[in-house]
Write a protein that holds these residues in place. Structure first.
Motif, PDB file in Angstrom:
ATOM      1  N   GLU A   1      48.013  40.819  34.809  1.00 40.25           N
ATOM      2  CA  GLU A   1      48.376  41.262  33.369  1.00 40.25           C
ATOM      3  C   GLU A   1      46.539  41.711  33.466  1.00 40.25           C
TER       4      GLU A   1
ATOM      5  N   THR B   1      44.499  36.773  33.186  1.00 31.22           N
ATOM      6  CA  THR B   1      45.355  37.106  34.865  1.00 31.22           C
ATOM      7  C   THR B   1      45.311  38.525  35.326  1.00 31.22           C
ATOM      8  N   GLU B   2      44.789  38.412  36.821  1.00 29.09           N
ATOM      9  CA  GLU B   2      44.361  39.162  36.929  1.00 29.09           C
ATOM     10  C   GLU B   2      45.563  40.573  36.929  1.00 29.09           C
TER      11      GLU B   2
END
Length: 225
Positions: free
Chosen positions: A66, A63-64
């Motif tokens: 992460e 994800t962004e």
């Protein structure tokens, strides 16, 4: 030849072992173990690309959030463990090149690391610097080198790139640039897409000196025609 464009990590400074160690430690915090060699092979990619490529290889789509968290952790850890130093002979080589050519750097590393490294070891040396935060897509995309060419305002035919990793070589070649590779970390088989390969910075200096000599002879010949 009017401009020489250098990659930073692995060409100007001996730093990749610290990048590999930092990535290894940080990725383990999310349950991903790597062979550190992959970091050397991915050199030139920015942090977003490194995280995306490695996690996808392990069956995960980051994800962004992460990506940002892992990227920040890696930067902090790298700053704690790094003992980066210039390669032997590179500072002297740059001093001889600086009066003759426009010098530039195109790096996949984050802006803070690039600025700190260049300001510490090579102040007031490079006319143009393109870091890993300047383009959304890093090497092997041609975009970082195209950005450098645009800012140098020099024809591609008059520029030469010095690289040491496959993604960087591919980036330079796809941008339409001539590329010399140096075997600082990877063997010649990884660098075969380059136009020429040298084994150390002394050999690089001799190559550039011969290149300048060939161009001078060509100019002399043309002037007599």
């Amino acid at each position: 030849m009017k401009a020489i464009i250098f990659d930073m990590d692995g060409v100007l400074v001996d730093s990749m072992s610290y990048h590999a160690e930092a990535w290894d430690i940080v990725l383990k915090t999310v349950g991903v173990s790597i062979d550190k060699k992959i970091i050397y092979e991915l050199e030139g990619a920015n942090y977003r690309q490194v995280i995306d490529i490695i996690l996808r290889q392990h069956g995960r789509i980051p994800t962004e959030t992460e990506i940002q968290e892992l990227g920040h952790k890696k930067l902090v850890l790298f700053e704690q463990i790094e003992r980066v130093r210039p390669f032997d002979g590179i500072s002297e080589l740059l001093e001889t090149l600086k009066p003759k050519y426009h010098l530039a750097v195109v790096s996949g590393s984050n802006r803070k690391t690039v600025q700190k490294t260049l300001n510490t070891f090579f102040p007031n040396t490079f006319k143009v610097v393109v870091d890993g935060e300047e383009t959304m897509i890093g090497k092997p995309s041609p975009e970082p080198y195209l950005r450098a060419i645009e800012r140098l305002n020099i024809s591609k035919n008059h520029c030469l790139v010095i690289e040491n990793a496959p993604l960087g070589i591919r980036s330079a070649k796809s941008a339409g640039l001539r590329c010399i590779a140096i075997t600082t970390y990877l063997s010649r088989e990884f660098l075969k897409e380059a136009d020429s390969i040298v084994d150390n910075h002394g050999e690089l200096g001799r190559y550039l000196e011969k290149e300048a000599g060939r161009e001078k002879d060509k100019e002399h010949t043309n002037s007599n025609i």
